[in-house]
Design an enzyme around this catalytic site. Structure first.
Site, PDB file in Angstrom:
ATOM      1  N   ARG A   1       0.828  -1.220   0.000  1.00 21.60           N
ATOM      2  CA  ARG A   1       0.000   0.000   0.000  1.00 21.60           C
ATOM      3  C   ARG A   1       0.860   1.266   0.000  1.00 21.60           C
ATOM      4  O   ARG A   1       0.503   2.265   0.619  1.00 21.60           O
ATOM      5  CB  ARG A   1      -0.935   0.045   1.217  1.00 21.60           C
ATOM      6  CG  ARG A   1      -2.008  -1.011   1.229  1.00 21.60           C
ATOM      7  CD  ARG A   1      -3.224  -0.550   0.425  1.00 21.60           C
ATOM      8  NE  ARG A   1      -4.376  -1.375   0.716  1.00 21.60           N
ATOM      9  CZ  ARG A   1      -5.382  -0.998   1.496  1.00 21.60           C
ATOM     10  NH1 ARG A   1      -5.398   0.190   2.042  1.00 21.60           N
ATOM     11  NH2 ARG A   1      -6.379  -1.813   1.713  1.00 21.60           N
TER      12      ARG A   1
ATOM     13  N   ARG B   1      -3.190   7.226   1.183  1.00 22.38           N
ATOM     14  CA  ARG B   1      -3.607   8.476   1.837  1.00 22.38           C
ATOM     15  C   ARG B   1      -2.567   9.112   2.737  1.00 22.38           C
ATOM     16  O   ARG B   1      -2.727  10.250   3.145  1.00 22.38           O
ATOM     17  CB  ARG B   1      -4.884   8.218   2.645  1.00 22.38           C
ATOM     18  CG  ARG B   1      -6.094   8.049   1.739  1.00 22.38           C
ATOM     19  CD  ARG B   1      -7.275   7.521   2.505  1.00 22.38           C
ATOM     20  NE  ARG B   1      -6.957   6.205   3.042  1.00 22.38           N
ATOM     21  CZ  ARG B   1      -7.862   5.362   3.544  1.00 22.38           C
ATOM     22  NH1 ARG B   1      -9.119   5.710   3.604  1.00 22.38           N
ATOM     23  NH2 ARG B   1      -7.490   4.187   3.994  1.00 22.38           N
TER      24      ARG B   1
ATOM     25  N   ARG C   1      -6.476  11.775  -5.716  1.00 21.84           N
ATOM     26  CA  ARG C   1      -7.686  11.060  -5.319  1.00 21.84           C
ATOM     27  C   ARG C   1      -8.894  11.995  -5.381  1.00 21.84           C
ATOM     28  O   ARG C   1      -9.978  11.603  -5.820  1.00 21.84           O
ATOM     29  CB  ARG C   1      -7.463  10.517  -3.914  1.00 21.84           C
ATOM     30  CG  ARG C   1      -8.649  10.012  -3.154  1.00 21.84           C
ATOM     31  CD  ARG C   1      -8.967   8.597  -3.523  1.00 21.84           C
ATOM     32  NE  ARG C   1     -10.039   8.083  -2.670  1.00 21.84           N
ATOM     33  CZ  ARG C   1     -11.306   8.451  -2.745  1.00 21.84           C
ATOM     34  NH1 ARG C   1     -11.687   9.348  -3.635  1.00 21.84           N
ATOM     35  NH2 ARG C   1     -12.212   7.920  -1.933  1.00 21.84           N
TER      36      ARG C   1
ATOM     37  N   ASP D   1      -7.381  -2.240  -7.013  1.00 18.01           N
ATOM     38  CA  ASP D   1      -7.854  -2.828  -5.761  1.00 18.01           C
ATOM     39  C   ASP D   1      -8.285  -4.258  -6.004  1.00 18.01           C
ATOM     40  O   ASP D   1      -8.655  -4.621  -7.122  1.00 18.01           O
ATOM     41  CB  ASP D   1      -9.025  -2.028  -5.184  1.00 18.01           C
ATOM     42  CG  ASP D   1      -9.239  -2.372  -3.713  1.00 18.01           C
ATOM     43  OD1 ASP D   1      -8.541  -1.795  -2.859  1.00 18.01           O
ATOM     44  OD2 ASP D   1     -10.072  -3.253  -3.427  1.00 18.01           O
TER      45      ASP D   1
ATOM     46  N   TYR E   1     -15.368 -10.632   1.121  1.00 15.18           N
ATOM     47  CA  TYR E   1     -16.036  -9.343   0.868  1.00 15.18           C
ATOM     48  C   TYR E   1     -17.313  -9.537   0.059  1.00 15.18           C
ATOM     49  O   TYR E   1     -18.321  -8.876   0.294  1.00 15.18           O
ATOM     50  CB  TYR E   1     -15.088  -8.377   0.149  1.00 15.18           C
ATOM     51  CG  TYR E   1     -13.966  -7.891   1.033  1.00 15.18           C
ATOM     52  CD1 TYR E   1     -14.154  -6.814   1.898  1.00 15.18           C
ATOM     53  CD2 TYR E   1     -12.716  -8.514   1.025  1.00 15.18           C
ATOM     54  CE1 TYR E   1     -13.132  -6.381   2.734  1.00 15.18           C
ATOM     55  CE2 TYR E   1     -11.693  -8.093   1.851  1.00 15.18           C
ATOM     56  CZ  TYR E   1     -11.898  -7.028   2.705  1.00 15.18           C
ATOM     57  OH  TYR E   1     -10.902  -6.604   3.539  1.00 15.18           O
TER      58      TYR E   1
END
Ligand code: CP3
Length: 353
Positions: free
Chosen positions: A33, A37, A46, A83, A159
């Site tokens: 990652r 952010r 973003r 992702d 998920y």
């Protein structure tokens, strides 16, 4: 398509050297990652993209955020910005990312829900992501390796069935117990579409692949063999048949004592270890399997910084010296990581004696 041989690529890209058996010190490094952010330039791009999925499906912007940590830190490898939930999205499941809360999916509850997935329509979205890979191969420094990735079928299924992240993956584990036939069909669909997705990334220029199985640790050992090992082994076999020159890293997070058998049974070239794996366990894994080992600094320690960080990095490096090793975190970098702590880490790993 002719892929340049791994030995040839390893001459230019040091990240690949452990995969051809070359011991390298200081070891190659990247961070899971690494685009995200914690970087102000990521937050800016973003915001331009609007939604998170829009960022994943905008090749120019996705390539830009992939390059940001390379410009700042000069890591040995970049990882495609996308992702793991792009696969269910491409299969037609409704996927969205709620600001500050994480992913939300319209959950699959039974065989009927499963029947609504459509493997025939994944091509457009997969080729959009492949376009990012092509742009990256043009824009990256020649010495930087490019990692393609996807989620492992088990983790993606947690998920798809749970509809969101959960601490215990109960919904997926329950379906796997109660209706293993339906669950197996979902695994088959995910193996098929993930192999297609990764193949397109390779054809577009990815050097190496990582398969993220973030929730591998929630399964009992017999279920682990069935839902983690078996689908991953199938994917690796299919990919190796077509692309024998593309190394594959597995990240069975939380697999602990099952990591060595995971490595030998799936045929991955490298095992990525999470933070709970003892350093001595990484040494053993390296000895027992002969594979490349990657890991495993606590991402929270990178937030904390200071002497504790320096000492732990030194401990990991000391234990892994002389082995086929890639320096990384035990899990993804956290949002509140001070970018200057990453600089400090890079400096320390780069000056490893
Ligand atoms: O830099 C990189 O590593 C490449 C990009 C990447 C992302 N996600 C971008 C992302 C990679 C490799 C992933 C993998 C991923 N995605 C995993 C496996 C690794 C892991 O962390 O366990 C999982 C489980 C996901 C699913 C996912 N995506 C979750 C649970 C979340 C929300 C959590 C959060 O941090 O908000 C995401 C969103 C996501 N994926 C973000 C990024 C940069 C943050 C969203 C944003 O920018 O708004």
């Amino acid at each position: 398509m002719t892929v340049e041989t791994l030995v040839q690529r390893a001459q230019r890209r040091r990240f690949l050297k452990p995969f051809v058996g070359e011991l390298l010190w200081p070891p190659p490094m990247w961070l899971m990652r690494q685009a995200g952010r914690y970087l102000p330039e990521y937050r800016e791009t973003r915001a331009k993209a609007g939604s998170f999925l829009n960022l994943c499906y905008s090749p120019k912007l996705a390539a830009e955020v992939t390059l940001q940590p390379i410009r700042r830190y000069g890591f040995d490898a970049s990882i495609l910005f996308s992702d793991i939930l792009v696969v269910p999205d491409a299969l037609g499941q409704t996927v969205s990312f709620v600001e500050g809360e994480g992913p939300r999916l319209d959950p699959i509850e039974d065989a009927e829900g499963l029947a609504r997935l459509d493997s025939a329509q994944t091509g457009d979205k997969f080729s959009t992501v492949a376009e990012t890979v092509s742009l990256l191969r043009q824009q990256l420094p020649d010495e930087t390796a490019l990692i393609g990735f996807c989620g492992a079928p088990w983790t993606v299924a947690t998920y798809m069935i749970g509809g969101r992240g959960s601490p215990d993956q109960a919904a997926a584990r329950l379906m796997a117990y109660k209706d293993p036939e339906t669950f197996q069909r979902l695994m088959d669909i995910l193996v098929e579409s993930s192999v297609d997705y990764l193949s397109r990334q390779i054809e577009a220029g990815a050097d190496v692949l990582q398969i993220f199985d973030s929730w591998a640790g929630s399964l009992a050992d017999n279920q682990f063999d069935r839902w983690v090992v078996a689908p991953t082994r199938l994917m690796v076999a299919r990919l190796k048949e077509k692309y024998p020159e593309i190394p594959i890293l597995g990240f069975p997070r939380g697999a602990d004592q099952l990591s060595a058998s995971f490595a030998s049974q799936t045929g991955v070239d490298a095992v990525s270890c999470n933070t709970a794996m003892p350093v001595s366990g990484m040494v053993q894994l390296s000895e027992a399997t002969g594979r490349v080992v990657q890991g495993n600094l606590d991402p929270l320690l990178l937030v904390a910084g200071g002497k504790q960080l320096d000492d732990r990095v030194a401990e990991i490096l000391g234990a892994m010296k002389g082995r086929k090793f890639i320096f990384n975190l035990g899990h993804g970098i956290l949002q509140y990581t001070p970018p200057e702590n990453v600089s400090r880490l890079v400096e320390q790993v780069r000056s490893a004696a």
